[in-house]
Design an enzyme around this catalytic site. Structure first.
Site, mmCIF file in Angstrom:
data_model
loop_
_atom_site.group_PDB
_atom_site.id
_atom_site.type_symbol
_atom_site.label_atom_id
_atom_site.label_comp_id
_atom_site.label_asym_id
_atom_site.label_seq_id
_atom_site.Cartn_x
_atom_site.Cartn_y
_atom_site.Cartn_z
ATOM 1 N N LEU A 57 0.807 -1.220 0.000
ATOM 2 C CA LEU A 57 0.000 0.000 0.000
ATOM 3 C C LEU A 57 0.841 1.271 0.000
ATOM 4 O O LEU A 57 0.369 2.320 -0.430
ATOM 5 C CB LEU A 57 -0.965 0.011 1.187
ATOM 6 C CG LEU A 57 -2.146 -0.943 1.072
ATOM 7 C CD1 LEU A 57 -2.982 -0.916 2.348
ATOM 8 C CD2 LEU A 57 -3.006 -0.627 -0.143
ATOM 9 N N GLU A 58 2.066 1.183 0.456
ATOM 10 C CA GLU A 58 2.957 2.344 0.461
ATOM 11 C C GLU A 58 3.693 2.516 -0.871
ATOM 12 O O GLU A 58 4.268 3.567 -1.148
ATOM 13 C CB GLU A 58 3.974 2.224 1.600
ATOM 14 C CG GLU A 58 3.391 2.340 2.981
ATOM 15 C CD GLU A 58 2.668 1.085 3.473
ATOM 16 O OE1 GLU A 58 1.683 1.245 4.230
ATOM 17 O OE2 GLU A 58 3.045 -0.049 3.088
ATOM 18 N N ILE A 82 0.101 -12.063 -0.211
ATOM 19 C CA ILE A 82 -0.308 -13.466 -0.116
ATOM 20 C C ILE A 82 -1.598 -13.549 0.695
ATOM 21 O O ILE A 82 -1.692 -12.967 1.776
ATOM 22 C CB ILE A 82 0.821 -14.310 0.504
ATOM 23 C CG1 ILE A 82 2.071 -14.204 -0.397
ATOM 24 C CG2 ILE A 82 0.381 -15.763 0.673
ATOM 25 C CD1 ILE A 82 3.321 -14.817 0.168
ATOM 26 N N GLU A 85 -6.484 -14.938 5.924
ATOM 27 C CA GLU A 85 -7.823 -15.398 6.294
ATOM 28 C C GLU A 85 -8.853 -14.286 6.308
ATOM 29 O O GLU A 85 -10.014 -14.526 6.609
ATOM 30 C CB GLU A 85 -7.756 -16.066 7.672
ATOM 31 C CG GLU A 85 -6.884 -17.309 7.676
ATOM 32 C CD GLU A 85 -6.774 -17.928 9.058
ATOM 33 O OE1 GLU A 85 -7.449 -17.461 9.988
ATOM 34 O OE2 GLU A 85 -6.005 -18.893 9.184
ATOM 35 N N HIS A 88 -8.629 -8.413 3.969
ATOM 36 C CA HIS A 88 -7.517 -7.482 3.796
ATOM 37 C C HIS A 88 -6.743 -7.749 2.497
ATOM 38 O O HIS A 88 -6.267 -6.822 1.849
ATOM 39 C CB HIS A 88 -6.593 -7.558 5.011
ATOM 40 C CG HIS A 88 -5.543 -6.500 5.044
ATOM 41 N ND1 HIS A 88 -5.831 -5.163 5.171
ATOM 42 C CD2 HIS A 88 -4.193 -6.590 4.959
ATOM 43 C CE1 HIS A 88 -4.713 -4.466 5.167
ATOM 44 N NE2 HIS A 88 -3.703 -5.302 5.036
#
Length: 149
Positions: A57-58, A82, A85, A88
């Protein structure tokens, strides 16, 4: 018809790489394959700049800052997302890809996106060498194409 052929000559090209440190073992493999391919294509080691960020995200923010310097012919995003569960995975995958696409559209600097999105470590490990090298090829080809247009 005028046809522009792919050009993978990296001679004289300046390349910026942004590497996500999350899933660092995968990132290290991507970086190694990418750097080897850039050198093979004629880019000098001193013309490659590496910046690292905490996660995917950065990545777009640093790519944008690098693009705005006008010091690079092309940029490369490396890393691995990767699946876990939670939801996200989708957020990080989609938003990092969107941000990377926006950087190249907004700045005109080509960005090769080699942030892997995989179900597990094994899938990521299986793609490291090929995707790292492909990122280098895409960056050089797109830099040459943009310069030709």
């Amino acid at each position: 018809m005028n046809k522009i052929s792919p050009n993978l000559d990296g001679t004289g090209k300046k390349i910026g790489i942004v590497l996500s440190r999350f899933n660092d073992n995968i990132g290290a493999g991507l970086l190694q394959a990418c750097e080897q391919e850039l050198l093979k294509l004629g880019v000098k080691a001193e013309d490659i700049t590496l910046a690292t960020v905490p996660g995917a995200l950065e990545t777009p923010l640093v790519l944008q800052h690098m693009a705005l310097t006008e010091a690079y012919d092309a940029l490369i995003a490396l890393g691995a997302i990767i699946r876990g569960e939670t939801y996200h995975f989708e957020v990080v995958s989609n938003e990092s890809a969107r941000g990377i696409s926006e950087v190249q559209r907004d700045t005109g600097v080509p960005v090769a996106n080699a942030i892997l999105t995989t179900e597990d470590d094994e899938q990521a490990e299986a793609r490291v060498a090929v995707k790292g090298a492909e990122a280098a090829q895409v960056a050089i080809e797109m830099a040459n194409l943009v310069n030709t247009l």
